[in-house]
Design a protein around this motif. Structure first.
Motif, PDB file in Angstrom:
ATOM      1  N   PHE A 113       0.818  -1.209   0.000  1.00 56.46           N
ATOM      2  CA  PHE A 113       0.000   0.000   0.000  1.00 56.46           C
ATOM      3  C   PHE A 113       0.855   1.265   0.000  1.00 56.46           C
ATOM      4  N   ASN A 114       1.901   1.293   0.815  1.00 57.77           N
ATOM      5  CA  ASN A 114       2.725   2.499   0.888  1.00 57.77           C
ATOM      6  C   ASN A 114       3.493   2.728  -0.406  1.00 57.77           C
ATOM      7  N   MET A 115       4.008   1.667  -1.018  1.00 54.20           N
ATOM      8  CA  MET A 115       4.715   1.818  -2.290  1.00 54.20           C
ATOM      9  C   MET A 115       3.758   2.200  -3.415  1.00 54.20           C
ATOM     10  N   TYR A 116       2.574   1.601  -3.415  1.00 53.28           N
ATOM     11  CA  TYR A 116       1.600   1.878  -4.474  1.00 53.28           C
ATOM     12  C   TYR A 116       1.203   3.351  -4.485  1.00 53.28           C
ATOM     13  N   VAL A 117       0.794   3.858  -3.334  1.00 52.70           N
ATOM     14  CA  VAL A 117       0.379   5.264  -3.274  1.00 52.70           C
ATOM     15  C   VAL A 117       1.585   6.182  -3.443  1.00 52.70           C
ATOM     16  N   GLY A 118       2.744   5.764  -2.931  1.00 54.05           N
ATOM     17  CA  GLY A 118       3.950   6.566  -3.120  1.00 54.05           C
ATOM     18  C   GLY A 118       4.333   6.703  -4.586  1.00 54.05           C
TER      19      GLY A 118
END
Length: 451
Positions: free
Chosen positions: A421-426
């Motif tokens: 999730f953090n990499m995707y939105v980042g």
């Protein structure tokens, strides 16, 4: 109209340029490759991380189980005074199988009394409560020990020593098959708690940094909020919800006994996943509307409300069920949600129905937008694949409970979805960062698109 003319027209109608317009196809490929490597690395690192819970078999202070089952007393010591939780499970030891009929499931009734002592020596005990409980014990034919079942859960450890007394000699019609009992104590692993704190608050710091960079870039090129694209508006919403998903109140959940911290933590996780699901429906719906009528901005109510109601109903169901269960567990340590809700069956049925309906809606939108997807610029088609990969992983995680933090036992379960999730939105934040059109090489963009 040729492909070059269509591409030139699309650029002329574009009000805001982003990193997505500036980045080359090889750079884009490297970016997504790094994303995939980091996911694999998260699973690898998670495999070497601590487990979420620790288990031990507490000694029995007194018991009389040979021949005539009467009672058992368990003493539990907690030298570290921090407000975690503990779970006590029981396994029934059968008498030798050859002397008994084959057993599959047996209903065992118990009378439980629990007391606490602030003194580690346990000289002064305070009686909390007592309850009659019953548990269905699963006894495999080829094993002497039954499967462990939870009989007691204390949501907050506030005493140095606990004493639990179990009595069942006059509550059961047939206990001749019981030879003894074995207890297993389950606690939150302090190492895993520190592991969670490190990852969660590091991710929150990075999200704040990304938001600050995006806001600074918007201010630097004098971009009004009303000129932000559909995707840029969504990236801002996702970043804020992702910050909440990482739970800024997590320390309170660990070190305070208030139910509100645990409920808010669950609400934050479910809120982010729900917003993600609405976002993916909106992305493909916007393509369908653009293909059918060239309309990218439609009234909020007509475009978003059906999606919000659909996902919101499931979100309300999740929050209500989990909040109720947590409240009952705090007020009554002997409460077992499996006996009231029939296990996870009912919730799984609603989850499966929701996922199936969501997939039907999404597949219909994808089929309706195929014509439009074919005319999208190549890099945006690649980005749609990136969306779909994350969407499938999220739906799988939602079904097994990992995406919203349920039933996480190992570090890899926790780390995989946090990195996902953090990499995707980042990545979305990086690709949709606004830039000035003076930084755009239009000839190079055309050459990259036509090659």
């Amino acid at each position: 109209m040729g492909k070059a003319e269509k591409f030139a027209d699309s650029l002329a109608s574009q009000a805001v340029f982003t990193k997505m317009d500036q980045i080359g196809k090889w750079q884009l490929a490297i970016l997504f490759t790094v994303w995939g490597i980091l996911l694999v690395l998260a699973l690898t690192l998670g495999g070497t991380g601590p487990s979420r819970r620790t288990t031990e078999h507490p000694s029995l202070a007194s018991h009389d189980l040979e021949g005539n089952v009467t009672s058992t007393t368990v003493m539990l010591d907690f030298p570290y005074q921090w407000n975690s939780y503990f779970i006590l499970q029981i396994s029934v030891i059968r008498k030798p199988a050859e002397s008994l009929p084959k057993l599959s499931k047996q209903l065992v009734k118990m009378h439980v009394t629990w007391e606490g002592s602030p003194d580690a020596t346990g000289e002064r005990f305070r009686k909390f409560d007592e309850e009659h409980i019953q548990r269905r014990i699963s006894c495999p034919v080829n094993r002497q020990y039954s499967d462990y079942v939870t009989i007691f859960k204390m949501s907050s450890i506030t005493y140095a020593r606990y004493r639990l007394k179990f009595k069942w000699d006059d509550l059961n019609e047939n206990i001749d098959w019981i030879h003894g009992v074995d207890f297993m104590l389950i606690q939150r692993n302090r190492d895993f708690a520190m592991y969670e704190i490190g990852w969660k608050y590091s991710c929150q710091a990075i999200i704040v940094l990304i938001l600050a960079i995006l806001w600074f870039q918007k201010w630097r090129i004098q971009l009004p909020l009303s000129h932000l694209s559909f995707e840029q508006q969504w990236v801002g919403i996702l970043l804020i919800c992702l910050f909440l998903y990482n739970n800024p109140l997590f320390v309170g959940e660990l070190y305070a006994s208030q139910l509100a911290f645990a409920v808010l933590g669950n609400m934050f996780r479910m809120l982010f996943v729900g917003v993600l699901l609405v976002f993916w429906l909106s992305v493909f719906d916007s393509i369908v509307r653009e293909v059918n009528g060239g309309v990218t901005r439609v009234p909020f109510i007509r475009f978003y409300v059906p999606k919000i109601i659909f996902v919101g109903l499931y979100w309300v169901l999740c929050v209500s069920v989990f909040s109720y269960i947590m409240g009952q567990e705090i007020s009554d340590p002997t409460y077992d949600w499996r006996t009231e809700f029939g296990g996870l069956t009912l919730f799984i049925v609603f989850t499966v129905i929701f996922i199936v309906l969501y997939l039907v809606w999404l597949i219909w939108l994808v089929l309706m937008s195929l014509n439009g997807i074919q005319h999208l610029r190549r890099r945006f088609r690649v980005l749609l694949v990136f969306h779909l990969v994350n969407l499938i992983a999220t739906l799988v995680g939602l079904f097994i409970g990992r995406a919203i933090g349920l039933d996480i036992q190992a570090a890899e379960d926790f780390l995989f979805f946090h990195v996902l999730f953090n990499m995707y939105v980042g990545v979305l934040g990086f690709l949709y960062c606004p830039i000035s059109d003076s930084h755009i090489n239009f000839d190079k963009m055309l050459e990259s698109e036509l090659s």
